[in-house]
Structure formats: structure tokens, C-alpha cells
Design an enzyme around this catalytic site. Structure first.
Site, short mmCIF file in Angstrom:
data_model
loop_
_atom_site.label_atom_id
_atom_site.label_comp_id
_atom_site.label_asym_id
_atom_site.label_seq_id
_atom_site.Cartn_x
_atom_site.Cartn_y
_atom_site.Cartn_z
CE LYS A 225 -4.48 -1.93 1.04
NZ LYS A 225 -5.23 -2.31 2.02
NE ARG A 264 -7.29 -8.45 0.39
CZ ARG A 264 -6.80 -7.70 -0.74
NH1 ARG A 264 -5.91 -7.04 -0.38
NH2 ARG A 264 -7.41 -7.82 -1.71
N1 PMM Z 1 -7.51 -3.82 0.65
C1 PMM Z 1 -7.83 -4.09 -0.75
C2 PMM Z 1 -8.48 -4.66 -0.95
N2 PMM Z 1 -9.35 -5.69 -0.24
N3 PMM Z 1 -9.84 -6.29 2.06
C3 PMM Z 1 -9.60 -6.12 3.35
N4 PMM Z 1 -10.47 -6.71 4.19
N5 PMM Z 1 -8.87 -5.20 3.60
C4 PMM Z 1 -8.21 -4.46 2.90
O1 PMM Z 1 -7.33 -3.38 3.47
C5 PMM Z 1 -8.34 -4.52 1.57
C6 PMM Z 1 -8.96 -5.64 1.02
C7 PMM Z 1 -7.01 -3.07 -1.59
O2 PMM Z 1 -5.86 -3.72 -2.00
P1 PMM Z 1 -5.69 -4.68 -3.50
O3 PMM Z 1 -6.24 -3.64 -4.45
O4 PMM Z 1 -4.19 -4.69 -3.58
O5 PMM Z 1 -6.32 -5.69 -3.45
#
Ligand code: PMM
Length: 285
Positions: A225, A264
Site C-alpha cells: 500500500k 492479507r
Molecule cells: N484492501 C484492498 C482490497 N481488499 N480487503 C480487506 N479486508 N482489507 C483491505 O485493506 C483490503 C481489502 C486493496 O488492495 P488490493 O487492490 O491490492 O487488493
């Protein structure tokens, strides 16, 4: 208190004796760090299986980018992206989570074998989401969220970010429980990068233990991020998202050490090592 109790368990999911690793499969052309790489169903399923081989305990499948400024994908397209990948991974025995703000996508993903619904809006984006999750009887991730990606940076205003995130998450948990989702099935998430500046993300990471008052397992999603780019940039420009994996693994160790239930991440291998090191350190305490 045993570390398992501090970390908590989620009804309907396996129990791990350490912080779990959730690998990310974004079936999108435009996610900020891996957009376009796994856009085809076969490639996405293969990538999910590779993540499991590398040490992922769960795989989170999403079909809509939530990067700041992103516009929304339409429902039919999101279903087309997500459901076959969920089905393919679940058929291989993978514990699959579906990353969606739409009830219809959550329902069809659960029917295809998803074990967990991960809604970055905590049920706010679609009024049908909470009833759908309650009816499906699956675990639900409630993330701290203040609005859609198109405008979320304008909501990144806090006096005390930790206290405000705790209070807003508590209100969402109460609403979700009132909507019929069993408290034992809830996971909470501070929503790093969502309506937050780097200083807010760092303050939340410094005080993850404060979220324990909410009494539910904690998911931390820092992977690649912006705040990591900010930290690594120093005086120069931030490294691109795909050069933030070592920093991500460092956050995984920090989160695991503060009893996060899961982290994650896009790149699983280093985080799988990080959570095992954190587990070994716990064992020596
Ligand atoms: N961040 C992203 C997508 N899904 N889900 C949860 N639970 N928490 C998060 O902080 C989160 C998420 C954005 O990141 P990406 O686009 O790289 O998947």
C-alpha cells in the site's frame, strides 16, 4: 492469555496456531499493484494454487479494484470475473474468501464454494449484503470504510484515528449483528489505506492491540500500500507497488506479533516466513 485466545477464532473457518496468511488474487485489469496479471480465469486459478503452495492458508478472490480513484465495475462483469475462479479454487480444496461489496456476488461466490465474505465497505455499499451473509451463515470481514474509492481520500480526516476507527468499527459490528450475522463469524479490519493517509495507517499499526477491545479477530491488509511507498521513499520518489514486498513482510511480522488473526498479502512466501518467525518468538515467551 494464550495467543490463540488473544488472536481469536472464527466460526466456520479452520483454526491456525499462528497468524494466518491470506493470499490475494485480483481478477482485475486495474488493481494498483497487480492489475491485469491474473485477469484470465485459468491464470487466476493457477495463481491462487501457487499462493497455497507458497504458504497461503486462505485465498481472497476479488473482481473489483478499490485503489484510490477507481471507478466501479458493473455487476455482470464482476460475477464473470470472480465466480469461476472461486469455483475452481474451492474445488481444489482451497479455503476461499470473496472480496466484494455486492450481495449478488457474495451469494454466488458462496454457492460456488467461498467460505468467507470480505466486504471492504463492511456492508455499507449494498443494503442487501448483511441479509445475504446472515442467510448464507458464512464469516464476514467488516472493514473500516468511509466511502467509495472515487472520493475516499477526502474522508481521510481524523482527530484521533485509532479511537475513531474503533468507534466506527464498533458501530458497524453492532449493525451487522443486528442484521443477523452471528458475532462469532465476524472478523474486523482497520482498512489500511482506505480514507487514510500514511500517518493514519502507521498509527493504526502502532496500536493494533487497541482494536482488541472489539473482541473479534483482526485482519490486517497492508500489502504494497501507499503508506509503505511513503515510508520507503525517504527523500526520493516511492518505489513501485511491486517493490514493496519486503516492507509488506515486515508489517506481517509486526501484525502477527500484535496477535493479528490474519494478514492479507500479494506475495505470500516472505509473509509465510514472517508469521512463522512471530509464532516461534511467541512460543519462546
Ligand atoms: N484492501 C484492498 C482490497 N481488499 N480487503 C480487506 N479486508 N482489507 C483491505 O485493506 C483490503 C481489502 C486493496 O488492495 P488490493 O487492490 O491490492 O487488493
Amino acid at each position: 492469555m494464550s495467543t490463540l485466545r488473544a488472536r481469536g477464532t472464527v466460526e466456520g473457518l479452520p483454526e491456525w496456531d499462528r497468524c494466518a496468511v491470506m493470499g490475494v488474487v485480483n481478477v482485475t485489469p486495474d488493481s494498483f499493484s497487480d492489475g491485469g496479471r491474473w485477469f484470465d480465469t485459468t491464470a487466476a486459478i493457477k495463481h491462487g494454487l501457487d499462493l497455497v503452495t507458497e504458504g497461503a492458508d486462505l485465498v481472497d478472490v476479488g473482481g473489483e479494484s478499490t485503489r484510490p480513484g477507481a471507478t466501479r465495475v458493473d455487476e455482470a462483469e464482476e460475477l464473470r470475473r470472480v465466480v469461476p475462479v472461486v469455483r475452481g479454487l474451492a474445488a481444489e480444496g482451497v479455503t476461499v474468501s470473496v472480496d466484494t461489496m455486492r450481495a449478488s456476488v457474495a451469494e454466488q461466490a458462496v454457492a460456488a464454494g467461498a467460505a468467507l465474505v470480505n466486504d471492504v465497505s463492511g456492508g455499507l455499499a449494498d443494503p442487501a449484503m448483511v441479509p445475504a451473509v446472515a442467510a448464507a451463515g458464512v464469516p464476514f470481514v467488516v472493514m473500516h470504510w468511509r466511502g467509495f474509492s472515487e472520493r475516499m481520500n477526502s474522508h481521510a480526516v481524523y482527530t484521533d484515528v485509532v479511537a475513531e476507527v474503533v468507534a466506527e468499527l464498533r458501530a458497524r459490528m453492532d449493525a451487522v449483528i443486528a442484521g443477523g450475522v452471528a458475532p462469532e463469524r465476524l472478523v474486523i479490519d482497520p482498512g489500511l489505506g482506505f480514507a487514510k493517509q500514511a500517518e493514519h495507517d502507521l498509527a493504526l499499526l502502532a496500536h493494533l492491540a487497541d482494536l482488541r477491545v472489539l473482541g473479534r479477530p483482526l485482519l490486517v491488509a497492508a500489502s504494497r500500500k501507499r503508506f509503505l511507498g511513503h515510508v520507503l521513499a525517504g527523500e526520493g520518489s516511492p518505489p513501485p507497488a511491486r517493490e514493496r514486498d519486503a516492507a509488506t513482510a515486515a508489517v506481517s511480522a509486526i501484525a502477527a506479533h500484535q496477535d493479528a488473526w490474519a494478514v492479507r498479502v500479494h506475495e505470500v512466501r516472505a509473509t509465510a516466513d514472517a508469521v512463522r518467525v512471530a509464532r516461534a518468538v511467541e512460543g519462546a515467551q
